[in-house]
Write a protein that holds these residues in place. Structure first.
Motif, short mmCIF file in Angstrom:
data_model
loop_
_atom_site.label_atom_id
_atom_site.label_comp_id
_atom_site.label_asym_id
_atom_site.label_seq_id
_atom_site.Cartn_x
_atom_site.Cartn_y
_atom_site.Cartn_z
N VAL A 1 2.71 1.60 -3.52
CA VAL A 1 1.80 2.00 -4.61
C VAL A 1 1.38 3.46 -4.46
O VAL A 1 1.42 4.23 -5.42
CB VAL A 1 0.56 1.08 -4.65
CG1 VAL A 1 -0.52 1.64 -5.54
CG2 VAL A 1 0.95 -0.31 -5.12
N LEU B 1 0.83 -1.21 0.00
CA LEU B 1 0.00 0.00 0.00
C LEU B 1 0.86 1.26 0.00
O LEU B 1 0.64 2.18 -0.79
CB LEU B 1 -0.94 -0.01 1.21
CG LEU B 1 -1.82 1.21 1.42
CD1 LEU B 1 -2.80 1.36 0.27
CD2 LEU B 1 -2.56 1.10 2.74
N ALA C 1 -5.46 6.92 -9.88
CA ALA C 1 -4.79 5.66 -9.51
C ALA C 1 -4.67 5.53 -7.99
O ALA C 1 -4.87 4.44 -7.44
CB ALA C 1 -3.41 5.59 -10.16
N SER D 1 -6.55 2.55 -6.12
CA SER D 1 -5.74 1.62 -5.34
C SER D 1 -6.24 1.53 -3.91
O SER D 1 -6.39 0.44 -3.34
CB SER D 1 -4.27 2.04 -5.33
OG SER D 1 -3.76 2.09 -6.62
N TYR D 2 -6.46 2.69 -3.32
CA TYR D 2 -6.91 2.70 -1.93
C TYR D 2 -8.29 2.06 -1.79
O TYR D 2 -8.53 1.29 -0.85
CB TYR D 2 -6.93 4.13 -1.38
CG TYR D 2 -7.25 4.14 0.08
CD1 TYR D 2 -6.29 3.78 1.02
CD2 TYR D 2 -8.53 4.44 0.53
CE1 TYR D 2 -6.58 3.75 2.36
CE2 TYR D 2 -8.83 4.40 1.88
CZ TYR D 2 -7.85 4.06 2.79
OH TYR D 2 -8.15 4.02 4.12
#
Length: 195
Positions: free
Chosen positions: A132, A129, A159, A163-164
């Protein structure tokens, strides 16, 4: 079937196990982390015994596919139980790096037993995490330097958000499943958020 009018105490307990009257703190509800307290009439020994029945004892989370195939068994959870403390995670038949690591402490209070439970991401998931999100932030800053108001600048922002959201939703889904399981195992009377 109306559980309240049936007068059956077992049905009402089961309903309370599945009812999540859970009010997270407004600042922590968007984090992949959960912390709550469960109150039950079961004794400390009964809670520990129930955890031992459903948990295959291994000392750390296994990521190897060969070992994962061996570890899949009749146990619902993997982990360690030591005295009144436990650290477990669900035994799943699919790959999910965002499965919560569940830690807890069992203790008595008056005539009831309290279990303090916290669920968090594994160390590997936290590292992924951070990497990224860091890469996306650097790309955003570089893009913003060269193209201050172009559309391409906001692609890394999307993004980051995507992603989160994927990590957050995968964690919360697994946490909800684990919470239902644990409340059923503990025969939870009440559950309160402690954040």
């Amino acid at each position: 079937m109306n559980v309240k009018s049936s007068g059956n105490n077992l049905d009402s307990k089961l309903l309370s196990c599945l009812n999540f009257a859970y009010m997270p703190n407004k600042y922590t509800r968007f984090l992949p982390f959960e912390k709550y307290r469960v109150v039950t009439t079961l004794s400390e020994e009964e809670i520990i015994e129930r955890l031992k029945i459903i948990t295959r004892t291994i000392s750390k989370i296994q990521f190897s596919t060969r070992k994962a195939a061996i570890l899949r068994s009749n146990y619902d959870y993997n982990g360690e139980i030591s005295g009144k403390n436990f650290e477990i995670w669900r035994n799943i038949n699919y790959r999910n790096s965002f499965i919560p690591i569940i830690t807890g402490t069992v203790g008595s209070k008056l005539d009831k037993t309290e279990i303090h439970v916290s669920m968090k991401l594994s160390l590997l998931a936290k590292i992924v995490l951070i990497i990224v999100l860091s890469i996306a932030c650097v790309i955003f800053l570089i893009g913003f330097t060269f193209y201050p108001f172009g559309f391409k600048v906001f692609i890394p922002v999307f993004a980051i958000i995507l992603s989160y959201l994927v990590i957050f939703l995968a964690f919360k889904l697994e946490a909800r499943i684990s919470k239902k399981d644990l409340n059923t195992i503990f025969k939870a009377e009440t559950e309160t958020n402690t954040l």
